[in-house]
Write an enzyme that holds these catalytic residues in place. Structure first.
Site, PDB file in Angstrom:
ATOM      1  N   CYS A  88      32.264   9.643  31.306  1.00 49.98           N
ATOM      2  CA  CYS A  88      32.487   9.253  32.698  1.00 49.98           C
ATOM      3  C   CYS A  88      31.232   9.458  33.552  1.00 49.98           C
ATOM      4  O   CYS A  88      30.702  10.566  33.620  1.00 49.98           O
ATOM      5  CB  CYS A  88      33.643  10.099  33.240  1.00 49.98           C
ATOM      6  SG  CYS A  88      33.840   9.998  35.022  1.00 49.98           S
ATOM      7  N   TYR A  90      32.013  -1.852  37.200  1.00 53.14           N
ATOM      8  CA  TYR A  90      33.457  -1.813  36.911  1.00 53.14           C
ATOM      9  C   TYR A  90      34.157  -3.016  37.523  1.00 53.14           C
ATOM     10  O   TYR A  90      35.053  -3.604  36.922  1.00 53.14           O
ATOM     11  CB  TYR A  90      34.092  -0.533  37.477  1.00 53.14           C
ATOM     12  CG  TYR A  90      33.829   0.701  36.641  1.00 53.14           C
ATOM     13  CD1 TYR A  90      34.741   1.113  35.672  1.00 53.14           C
ATOM     14  CD2 TYR A  90      32.680   1.454  36.818  1.00 53.14           C
ATOM     15  CE1 TYR A  90      34.514   2.235  34.910  1.00 53.14           C
ATOM     16  CE2 TYR A  90      32.437   2.580  36.060  1.00 53.14           C
ATOM     17  CZ  TYR A  90      33.351   2.973  35.104  1.00 53.14           C
ATOM     18  OH  TYR A  90      33.113   4.071  34.350  1.00 53.14           O
TER      19      TYR A  90
END
Ligand SMILES: N[C@@H](CCC(=O)N[C@@H](CS)C(=O)NCC(=O)O)C(=O)O
Length: 325
Positions: free
Chosen positions: A64, A196
């Protein structure tokens, strides 16, 4: 789960960054307390979280980019001896991040023996319902979560423990805060989160709207870094580190998995040199786990990679001399 809004996937952190000043309301419990030198309240949340060696625990995923920021600051600020870390399994399934240990570097949860990161949230707030994200900064003394907001965790790490560590280097110095904010205001929506928005888009229009700014931002940073040592001038700041965590993921996942394939990051000579320079700083390479990064992205998003095949990927020489400075 991720939400589909107007043909775009909102990925939890869309607008989640308080730096954006938007009207986002975090779906999960939203722990926003601060560790301070003496336990006085920070800019948000309640007080009672004094800096102490061994008191706090950090839950992260190496995959992440937001958790990665906190791992980097833990290294840069000499906090590794004072704040221990648990690492989730890179593959995120239906129940979110798990503490399965069948992947090198996945540590399980020695602190609580939890199966999933959600269980850690439920210990802090049994009524918690939203998404259970990493990073999580846990307070062993009070048995609760201090913060699950990476942009704030890195700012507490930047100064709260200085009396314990003796660290004198700062990445959020008062005089450069406006300059950092200006860079963050571009890099967060258009690059960190832009990849994203491109990758999870389910309409051509949503993809087109997202992917252009990704490459505009890389071109802008490349030009800036041709004239300036770092993104805010001569000193390395949090603005650099916040862009770095997406830069090191670009050629191995965002280019292919998120369809950001107009160019590779290593096609931008100054941006690529800067990325290697930061990578080669003491303690940083060990925080960059491309095995977790690639296995997470390619195996956790069945909507966009249904067979979970991890591609062969380019061979990248991160240790190539960067020639800067
Ligand atoms: N605002 C948060 C966002 C963190 C975040 O969204 N983390 C993602 C991983 S990259 C996550 O844990 N997602 C859990 C899920 O989708 O279930 C931060 O920056 O700390």
């Amino acid at each position: 789960m991720n939400q589909l809004v107007d043909g775009r996937w909102t990925y939890g952190h869309v607008g989640a960054d308080p730096d954006q000043g938007g009207d986002y309301r975090r779906q999960n419990a939203g722990f926003r307390n601060w560790i301070t030198p003496d336990g006085a309240p920070g800019p948000s949340g309640r007080g009672g979280f004094a800096a102490e060696s061994g008191r706090y625990h950090l839950y992260v995923s190496y995959a992440c980019p937001w958790a990665h920021r906190t791992l980097i600051f833990r290294e840069l600020k000499g906090l590794a001896r004072h704040i221990d870390v648990s690492v989730v399994h890179p593959v995120m399934g239906r129940d979110g991040w798990s503490f399965a240990t069948d992947f090198p570097g996945a540590t399980g949860d020695p602190l609580h023996g939890a199966d999933h990161i959600r269980d850690v949230y439920l210990r802090a707030d049994p009524r918690m319902t939203g998404k259970a994200t990493v990073p999580v900064l846990w307070d062993k003394a009070q048995g609760t979560i201090v913060s699950n907001e990476s942009s704030e965790i890195i700012r507490m790490f930047d100064s709260a423990f200085d009396a314990i560590t003796g660290s004198e280097v700062h990445f959020w110095p008062a005089d450069l805060r406006p300059a950092c904010e200006a860079v963050n205001d571009r890099v967060y929506p258009d690059f960190n989160n832009g990849v994203y928005r491109a990758g999870f888009a389910t309409t051509q229009a949503a993809y087109d709207a997202a992917v252009g700014p990704v490459f505009d931002t890389m071109a802008w940073a490349d030009d800036l870094l041709s004239r300036s040592r770092y993104l805010t001038g001569d000193r390395l700041t949090e603005a650099d580190w916040r862009m770095f965590t997406s830069a090191v993921r670009f050629d191995t996942v965002y280019h292919t998995h998120f369809k950001c394939n107009r160019a590779w990051l290593r096609d931008y000579p100054h941006l690529w040199g800067w990325t290697r320079e930061l990578y080669q700083m003491p303690g940083i390479a060990a925080t960059v786990r491309q095995d977790h990064i690639t296995h997470h992205y390619y195996r956790s998003h069945p909507d966009i990679n249904p067979f979970g095949i991890v591609p062969i990927n380019p061979v990248i020489d991160w240790d190539e001399p960067h020639g800067r400075g």
